[in-house]
Design an enzyme around this catalytic site. Sequence first.
Site, short mmCIF file in Angstrom:
data_model
loop_
_atom_site.label_atom_id
_atom_site.label_comp_id
_atom_site.label_asym_id
_atom_site.label_seq_id
_atom_site.Cartn_x
_atom_site.Cartn_y
_atom_site.Cartn_z
N GLY A 69 0.79 -1.22 0.00
CA GLY A 69 0.00 0.00 0.00
C GLY A 69 0.83 1.27 0.00
O GLY A 69 0.57 2.19 -0.79
N THR A 70 1.83 1.34 0.86
CA THR A 70 2.61 2.57 0.97
C THR A 70 3.30 2.89 -0.35
O THR A 70 3.32 4.04 -0.79
CB THR A 70 3.64 2.44 2.12
OG1 THR A 70 2.92 2.12 3.32
CG2 THR A 70 4.41 3.72 2.33
N ASN A 148 -9.45 2.61 7.74
CA ASN A 148 -8.80 1.56 8.52
C ASN A 148 -9.19 1.57 9.99
O ASN A 148 -9.15 0.54 10.66
CB ASN A 148 -7.27 1.67 8.39
CG ASN A 148 -6.76 3.08 8.58
OD1 ASN A 148 -7.17 3.99 7.86
ND2 ASN A 148 -5.88 3.27 9.53
N GLN A 176 -7.84 -1.24 2.77
CA GLN A 176 -8.74 -1.82 3.77
C GLN A 176 -10.05 -2.31 3.17
O GLN A 176 -10.94 -2.75 3.90
CB GLN A 176 -9.03 -0.80 4.88
CG GLN A 176 -7.83 -0.48 5.74
CD GLN A 176 -7.38 -1.65 6.64
OE1 GLN A 176 -8.09 -2.64 6.81
NE2 GLN A 176 -6.20 -1.52 7.20
N SER A 196 -2.90 -4.13 -0.88
CA SER A 196 -1.80 -4.75 -0.16
C SER A 196 -2.20 -6.15 0.30
O SER A 196 -3.23 -6.31 0.98
CB SER A 196 -1.46 -3.87 1.05
OG SER A 196 -0.35 -4.36 1.72
N HIS A 198 -1.17 -8.31 2.55
CA HIS A 198 -1.21 -8.77 3.95
C HIS A 198 -2.49 -8.38 4.69
O HIS A 198 -2.74 -8.85 5.79
CB HIS A 198 0.04 -8.31 4.71
CG HIS A 198 0.06 -6.86 5.12
ND1 HIS A 198 -0.20 -6.46 6.41
CD2 HIS A 198 0.32 -5.74 4.42
CE1 HIS A 198 -0.07 -5.14 6.48
NE2 HIS A 198 0.24 -4.67 5.29
N THR A 234 13.58 -6.94 -9.89
CA THR A 234 13.19 -8.35 -10.07
C THR A 234 11.94 -8.66 -9.26
O THR A 234 11.86 -8.33 -8.08
CB THR A 234 14.36 -9.26 -9.62
OG1 THR A 234 15.51 -8.91 -10.40
CG2 THR A 234 14.03 -10.73 -9.82
N CYS A 319 -0.12 2.89 13.88
CA CYS A 319 0.92 3.89 14.08
C CYS A 319 0.59 4.85 15.22
O CYS A 319 1.46 5.53 15.70
CB CYS A 319 1.16 4.67 12.80
SG CYS A 319 -0.23 5.65 12.31
N1 PLP Z 1 -3.66 2.43 3.48
C1 PLP Z 1 -4.43 1.96 4.47
C2 PLP Z 1 -5.86 2.37 4.54
C3 PLP Z 1 -3.89 1.07 5.41
O1 PLP Z 1 -4.67 0.61 6.38
C4 PLP Z 1 -2.53 0.70 5.31
C5 PLP Z 1 -1.91 -0.20 6.30
O2 PLP Z 1 -2.26 -0.16 7.46
C6 PLP Z 1 -1.76 1.22 4.26
C7 PLP Z 1 -2.36 2.08 3.36
C8 PLP Z 1 -0.32 0.86 4.07
O3 PLP Z 1 -0.22 -0.43 3.49
P1 PLP Z 1 1.12 -1.27 3.56
O4 PLP Z 1 1.22 -1.82 4.94
O5 PLP Z 1 0.96 -2.37 2.55
O6 PLP Z 1 2.24 -0.37 3.19
#
Ligand code: PLP
Length: 392
Positions: A69-70, A148, A176, A196, A198, A234, A319
């Site tokens: 996601g990031t 989230n 999310q 993402s 995970h 890669t 966080c």
């Molecule tokens: N965006 C949202 C809404 C999220 O909840 C999160 C992770 O908590 C992210 C982005 C970031 O994702 P990643 O952990 O894959 O970098």
Amino acid sequence: MIYLDNNATTALAPEVLEAMLPFFREHYGNASSAHALARLPEGALIRAREQIAGLLGAQPAEIVFNSGGTEGINHAFRAAVETFPAKRHVVITAVEHSAVQAVAEWLKRQGIEVTTVGVDEDGQLDLAELEAAIREDTALVSAMAANNETGVILPTVEIGKLAKARGALFHVDAVQAVGKMPIDVAAWGVDLLSLSAHKFHGPKGVGALFIRRGVRLKPFMIGGQQERGRRGGTENVPGIVGLGAAAELARSADLALVARLRDTFEEAVLRAIPEVRIHGGSSLRVPNTSSMGFRGVEGEALLLKLSDRNICVSTGSACTTGQKEPSHVLRAMRVPLDHAQGTLRFSLSRETTESEMAHVASLLPALVAELRSLRPMGRRGRALRGGPDPCA
Ligand code: PLP
């Protein structure tokens, strides 16, 4: 262990692990090589691309694999302003994840103007404010599909229409939302969408950015021709195989069951404990998330009491855990301070059981009463002051 922190991360599904293992063991070739050991990895990337595209209603060529996601968010924002240098403005919402907030702050330091659109007490976006915020020089409008912390769903179709009307790109942070609600990039009018693995029972450190066909963005990585030059490096073949397998599972997840468990849990808690607020409770929400404010309780203390009993929850987004300041999401929703400070997020998954939820609901009244007895109740309904964002 009762795990109710699935918005932070989910357990890897056994089927996903099984699908990944051969690509660690035997089929370790580089998908770009010309020899025989590349064939299965190359085929696996094609299949995973189809699986992700199928989940989103996209074309396989519109999927760019990345680290999650990031990275997708960074790619969308940074490439949007770099590709359209004459457009010096972006629009985000006040409840975006810290990944979006941080990249928006970085853009501000590069001289890009950022407008943040607020939400109401239920976490709903103010569409009139959004419409007024989008300008001819807006490069990007970014809004999350589901929050989230609260699970509140934002009106992506309407946001997409407003962005299109002004010729701005529309990015959706769907991290999310995947696996918790249907996603349709065509119906939503999305240009870019981040996800993402995970968060939906796939492996960590792998995800994808959907880039609509015809949207030509500058590449994110310098160097490497992988992903048609859109994201070099890669490919993480086992991870991408896991992402595809998780997408397949997400399509068949029983969301109605998760919603029933969440709703029954909320009803039980509201019946048994006075002065509890469900943040965003009257909004449309993804079925797995419940954000509850227990008035006159320190959220962190309640989290630790549950943790002592092997129950994992969160006080807000990961966080902000450990910070006293309520999250930027609860502040944007103008949640009174004494409810915000006592907020816990319970996030379920398709592995959560009825007996687990009943057990947690049965423990909470005594734990909340004990903590309230230690902390005399303050004045009712003190409004939150704005403050520094602990995630920034
Ligand atoms: N965006 C949202 C809404 C999220 O909840 C999160 C992770 O908590 C992210 C982005 C970031 O994702 P990643 O952990 O894959 O970098």
